[in-house]
Design an enzyme around this catalytic site. Sequence first.
Site, PDB file in Angstrom:
ATOM      1  N   ASN D  39       0.829  -1.205   0.000  1.00  0.00           N
ATOM      2  CA  ASN D  39       0.000   0.000   0.000  1.00  0.00           C
ATOM      3  C   ASN D  39       0.864   1.256   0.000  1.00  0.00           C
ATOM      4  OD1 ASN D  39      -2.085  -1.811   0.214  1.00  0.00           O
ATOM      5  ND2 ASN D  39      -2.513  -1.390   2.381  1.00  0.00           N
ATOM      6  N   ASP D 281      -1.414   3.092   6.266  1.00  0.00           N
ATOM      7  CA  ASP D 281      -0.378   3.032   5.232  1.00  0.00           C
ATOM      8  C   ASP D 281      -0.396   4.310   4.392  1.00  0.00           C
ATOM      9  OD1 ASP D 281       0.015   0.367   6.151  1.00  0.00           O
ATOM     10  OD2 ASP D 281      -1.627  -0.288   4.864  1.00  0.00           O
TER      11      ASP D 281
END
Lengths: 339, 339, 339, 339, 339, 339
Positions: D39, D281
Amino acid sequence: MSTRIVCFGELLLRLGAPGRQLLLQSPTFDVHFGGAEANVAVSLALFGHDAAMVSTVPEGALGAAAAGELRRHGVDARRVATGAGRMGLYYLINGAIHRPSEVLYDRAGSAFANADPRTYDWDRLLAGAHWLHLSGVTPALGAAAAAATQHAAEAATRLGVRVSFDGNYRSKLWESWDGQPAQRLRALLAHCELLFASDRDIGVILGEGAREPAPIERIAAAAARAFAAFPRLQTMATTLRTQRSVDHHALSAVLVDRAGNMQLTPEYEVAPIVDRIGTGDAFAAGVLHGLISGLGTAQALHFGLGAACLKHSIPGDFNRVGVGDVEAFVADRGFHVRR
Amino acid sequence: MSTRIVCFGELLLRLGAPGRQLLLQSPTFDVHFGGAEANVAVSLALFGHDAAMVSTVPEGALGAAAAGELRRHGVDARRVATGAGRMGLYYLINGAIHRPSEVLYDRAGSAFANADPRTYDWDRLLAGAHWLHLSGVTPALGAAAAAATQHAAEAATRLGVRVSFDGNYRSKLWESWDGQPAQRLRALLAHCELLFASDRDIGVILGEGAREPAPIERIAAAAARAFAAFPRLQTMATTLRTQRSVDHHALSAVLVDRAGNMQLTPEYEVAPIVDRIGTGDAFAAGVLHGLISGLGTAQALHFGLGAACLKHSIPGDFNRVGVGDVEAFVADRGFHVRR
Amino acid sequence: MSTRIVCFGELLLRLGAPGRQLLLQSPTFDVHFGGAEANVAVSLALFGHDAAMVSTVPEGALGAAAAGELRRHGVDARRVATGAGRMGLYYLINGAIHRPSEVLYDRAGSAFANADPRTYDWDRLLAGAHWLHLSGVTPALGAAAAAATQHAAEAATRLGVRVSFDGNYRSKLWESWDGQPAQRLRALLAHCELLFASDRDIGVILGEGAREPAPIERIAAAAARAFAAFPRLQTMATTLRTQRSVDHHALSAVLVDRAGNMQLTPEYEVAPIVDRIGTGDAFAAGVLHGLISGLGTAQALHFGLGAACLKHSIPGDFNRVGVGDVEAFVADRGFHVRR
Amino acid sequence: MSTRIVCFGELLLRLGAPGRQLLLQSPTFDVHFGGAEANVAVSLALFGHDAAMVSTVPEGALGAAAAGELRRHGVDARRVATGAGRMGLYYLINGAIHRPSEVLYDRAGSAFANADPRTYDWDRLLAGAHWLHLSGVTPALGAAAAAATQHAAEAATRLGVRVSFDGNYRSKLWESWDGQPAQRLRALLAHCELLFASDRDIGVILGEGAREPAPIERIAAAAARAFAAFPRLQTMATTLRTQRSVDHHALSAVLVDRAGNMQLTPEYEVAPIVDRIGTGDAFAAGVLHGLISGLGTAQALHFGLGAACLKHSIPGDFNRVGVGDVEAFVADRGFHVRR
Amino acid sequence: MSTRIVCFGELLLRLGAPGRQLLLQSPTFDVHFGGAEANVAVSLALFGHDAAMVSTVPEGALGAAAAGELRRHGVDARRVATGAGRMGLYYLINGAIHRPSEVLYDRAGSAFANADPRTYDWDRLLAGAHWLHLSGVTPALGAAAAAATQHAAEAATRLGVRVSFDGNYRSKLWESWDGQPAQRLRALLAHCELLFASDRDIGVILGEGAREPAPIERIAAAAARAFAAFPRLQTMATTLRTQRSVDHHALSAVLVDRAGNMQLTPEYEVAPIVDRIGTGDAFAAGVLHGLISGLGTAQALHFGLGAACLKHSIPGDFNRVGVGDVEAFVADRGFHVRR
Amino acid sequence: MSTRIVCFGELLLRLGAPGRQLLLQSPTFDVHFGGAEANVAVSLALFGHDAAMVSTVPEGALGAAAAGELRRHGVDARRVATGAGRMGLYYLINGAIHRPSEVLYDRAGSAFANADPRTYDWDRLLAGAHWLHLSGVTPALGAAAAAATQHAAEAATRLGVRVSFDGNYRSKLWESWDGQPAQRLRALLAHCELLFASDRDIGVILGEGAREPAPIERIAAAAARAFAAFPRLQTMATTLRTQRSVDHHALSAVLVDRAGNMQLTPEYEVAPIVDRIGTGDAFAAGVLHGLISGLGTAQALHFGLGAACLKHSIPGDFNRVGVGDVEAFVADRGFHVRR
């Protein structure tokens, strides 16, 4: 666009299991509108005619959606009335290979079946019409619908409107109210000029008992008996269908006129079938188009068969094709991607 | 509904690319539950029998969903235990035309494969059962599953429960743990009365090496060797499949009994195939139904083949048909829309 | 993976009616990326080659998505520029049975068609390339695209890059701007070594008028005329397609070299077709792979035909298969489920 | 695009119940790719950096699809190796109102978790890199993954590559193999310059026991202890999240540097949340982008928070936004439709 | 799992426009099973009780699917009979913001409404039961259903089975057949021990005319009148709902016992609502669970409110939550993702 | 149904990313028809008026579908002509929370923009009309469309047809061809009686430069200047919108008449928004309905605001509500499920 055809019958909602799934295998229905006579009306409108629908739908969102769908395809829906009762519907499970398709009707108590036949003012409804199209499904729905159909046919005769009739014999519907189909259908056919009926339909109408679809000779004989029984009748046509599997049929068509002339088309292989529903209605609309447009009976029959074959390739009840699509079929213009 | 059949095996989740798409071509999976023995249990329940599943699933939503799906189809899921480990699954890419379908197994570490064989109390689990159905997939999953299968078979013999076994040889599964399939399968077959196995399966079981599907004579010979090797074995049946393309197969079936009598069905064309998975399980369930219901072997075999053919028309692993559907196939009642 | 092939052409968005529906029958489009030369680039990348795309897309989300889709399949998309104009697209209606598929192009005013040919620095773009692949669609898009294509071919000759060309004659595109196809295509073909063209394409190129697909002899004769007209040309290949219905074709392929040697493959039945679009591009990519990989012409042709046949089983414009998939076809490894 | 960031971690397949449905309420999964470090890599690539992924995926269609998805978003996936084992995956049930979302991990036995740490040649893998991004999920997957992470961090220190680390403490994963998180994480943190960690993460790392998310003062104190314990550490940042309901959170963020300076953003209301996964993330990638791009710490923190807030509006694990999107958030440019 | 609760009522098919679409805006229905009493049965089964359904469904695929859906959730469906008539159904249009949701009933002529009350052998159907749950929807369906409901209540009293009753006053249903609701409901309530009813429901039952939902004092007064009128009645409970918009409600609940003690829960904000249907049934099931499980009335009420709140987050009619989910709500365990 | 309103403008196809996805995140577009003036026509038809559309669409399936969609909703589509050019379309990405929605227009080269203004015979097209509705989008499309709009307005004045005009200022469209908006819009406004315009629109029209939406006083002042500049102008109305987030707006509306009277509605919170597109058109249609129906200006304004608020709850461009739905809003009838 000057020929006006009035179609009378029920508008139905179809709830179909997606793809080749069984009923409620996944929690979704694909929805289409249909109904034998509405299918004819839509097809005729797409062929460029002035097609009008006479029907009764429930008040509210469902009935409005049904009328809107007709308008979308160019059908005159101003004679679709609203009334008390529910929306008629049917469930469809598409078959495959050796597994036949199934239709579960859920039409009892519909606004159409409930409608008082006196609410239809046929002199007004048929004003300006050249043809009235009816089918054997409607009188099978109950005494009220049967009376309305008979009134329509009688008014047509009185007003000089030609009557087209599609047999569409549904034994379960007739049996559900002990409707005496032979008697009622004979009274209707006395007014018809054009009949879509198999040998089996004729047998039912003339009280000869139901039989399996039959070879050409039996159709010719049945037609002869029909012409003898119904003096107004001029033309009878039907498709001939061989089912090689659920997905693969072979189709041809035959037409007999009062003079005893018979027209027969070539046979076409139809596979793999996308949607079988409404193919008979597509045939009726195609033949009607041919006759209205002044094609000879052979060409009209071929056009009708082309319309029927093409319908097998189209999802839903309506035959969403135009004249040019059917002409390309009749002229055998091939299968190339059109770019 | 008095015959009780206990099926033992893994419940699997199937993650399928939609339609004829390749894997993850679009970001969606169509999900079905399956597993060779569960497929048999569901089919038998839909044929009206008292089918029960013995299995182990992971605790939580996935295992609960698997058991719920069995209950939905009428299978007795009270003997489905929960245990540590994951949900076994497989990915399916439906092939088409010349592109074969692909199955990617992802079963390692499943709650079923992890289950200690001692957690199954076969005397209790088989109480009241008339038949135990097993397949060659289960012992291929690892030592624990192989032991559990063997215990089940031995308990069945001890308790007078008849054992049915479907070969289902999966070389990759056996090779993944060096499982010695011939030795283990022979020990199982010593308890079996009914065997679903091709010539190739027999070869594997008798340590003769795997071969391609074979003509009738080789099946007869293989059956003879099997009857010689396994004294309890009474009946062996298998389908014969010719693959004309990925979408078009031709199917027949053969059954041999200990007396050497052989039954052979006609061959049916099956196209275009909707779902190939579970057709062997459908056959096993159909033959079992025939034998349980007292049909003769020829009729039982024809019923089994009809069940298998119909499964090709149904999405998912389960054969969602009833006895009437298969009887219509066997009686060749045609492909008309059922209204 | 050391052979670098540069493909030059437009990236297109395809808006398809779902399944076999007509356009906007339901309010959804299935979307794919395509374009004749991009299809070749993706296929070559999936066969393990260093395929690069040169093109121009609009700035913003649509152009970025197109480039991203190429990267996803391993194509080098660093030479895809952005420019003013819209995203070219086409609408697709999948046909069925007797109803032909339809493609409605909506490419006018695209960033690619608008791109000034001077923005392409071919010396830089072709650096390191072994092959340049072009097709007849690109020069048909307008004067700018035609000039860019000609510049590319000339640069390739100058730089020693071999040129592959796929006829892809689209009369409607040429007619929309009076593009003089014969003259322009002849100028291009002077630089080509490998030509994918039917007898009909050759006729157009040599100004002999368009004709229907032709028998082998006419192809041989057309090839001879092409070799005579274009001294650099070494090889010409084409598929031969018989359309039994919209869903069922039969395919073979033929290849002729400058020495007059002709290779012909067996004919394969292809039914029921999943997706017809991009099958010619799949063929071109397959033959190119064969030639690049050092297969003989017969094997390269068979590989190309296998790639084309497999493409019919895959939704979308790209042929998402690897070398092993095509080899299994060529080796006739059958239709078993791969587990 | 000259800053190269290498991310190391597992690629996961996410199988999500559609919309707000429970697991398998309907037989479909929405599929996304994810993984904490992937991510970050995708987000950094979309911000215009040279982001590369180091990972191990299973051979075959699933691993290839994972790598392709990274390439699609512009991540350098050439260092994604293939190995024996399965594809790690997780099931997601989106919560609503008072019903929390659920994540069911199914990562055991994955190709990544199985990968021998010696297969990673960090000198080669980190060549040219400026940053290495790791997270606490990876060492939690087992001894092999923990060793690989430690090797990576050590190599980075040796090669002068700066190390960023996101706490991502997952107690269930650590407990499944008795992994001694405090000891292992401390060894890792000795190499880190940038740490994303809550007060609770610090507590775990320093062996102080897990606590609930804490007020600003406790974060400052925890940061002070972290700076004392880890001399290389320069910066620590974390989001502060108040959950008003499952669909409505309020987010702010805090950053502390070794000098004790603390930056704090305003708090933003985030409702109704589209997708909660990957928001941490997104924050890490946003802060990293800010620091790489030379924004001051206050601006980098605000940018990171903006990235995190925007991620809540995007389905899937990846934060599909560009620098301009986040800048519009930071500049408070409002909610008008962009035309 | 030893408490057996028998629920009696109609099983309904729900045809819902997808998402927030209007009816037939796109040609698809999302399908769920429901029915007030079936919703209670499913919820109680998911709470671990022995819940059984008594009902009548049409023969064939629809009725079988309805029963299968109950089994899937662990309800004992062996007492679901088949009968002549159609499947009752309703259409649902989900509202949003200021646009209210709409329910269009299509229940007339259903197999349940048609069922002769004498087909229910209550002595057998209630064997082993501890509770019978009824609702005011069933007697509103017509004379036959009203008689069956009355017979059930009388049998319960005779057999010592405790009766729970949910008001569910639907004026349109009662008016459609002039059903004299006050008189019939009073006869039923003479047998009830537990009543779910608003102040408005009580008004209808006692013939005081319908009123809008009311403040606490009016509920207390109404309860007092109900206790006076119905000597068997011990407990009355209802939710209090403030509708801030179609998507945002605030819910609390109140319970009064015969001794005049009143319990009141805190008020919870419920937004954005996923599915409003079945929330009252979820409340009834939750309170019943609390009372069955020996929670005090305050805790039982809180549990019931929690069940009702959670139902707003779940698509479909059934409250697919377990005891643990509701306990987490009651204990205010927060909104964190569960990993 | 006796008031006839003619709307003139382009019909557009909208290609929307599903749900809250980004463009092409999954390979599907949700498709709707729209266009500012068509939205008004559909809304007026659903309010029961005789609404007619004048436009030009491409020949073929796309144009036919657009006209069919109008007919479906009761709009008179007989004056929709066909012409050369493409179908205008726009891509829509629905925003969420802090992420604004995006509209990507793709209208260049459309059949509508290409249409020669002389093809519109306004005397015939306006025959029988009471109102002509135009908007500022149409003259922004290019010189031909601007001329056609001006001709329409002039013809309306000549024929005594009242003109309604919605500002809809789109700077990008005007800038793409250097269209001199102030000059052209002033010429148009000389013919208008009813104007939907914000303070900002007035600024553009009067050449005062664009400004941000403004408080009531600035609207009053702008209206005064507009009335001074355009003697035919009688009424000006606009919505006032505060955007709390992408999903949550607050709406009120203001109307000023030539006499300087100002009407102001209450402010309504609108959240969570389902579809933002077409809300201004819904407002215009609502106010027009109010004025046509003889409501006072305060009530007409409230009706218009109600229509606008309801549109936010409906997917697609059209405001699929009837008079009763808006009246329920105005009368504050609450949020109960309608059964």
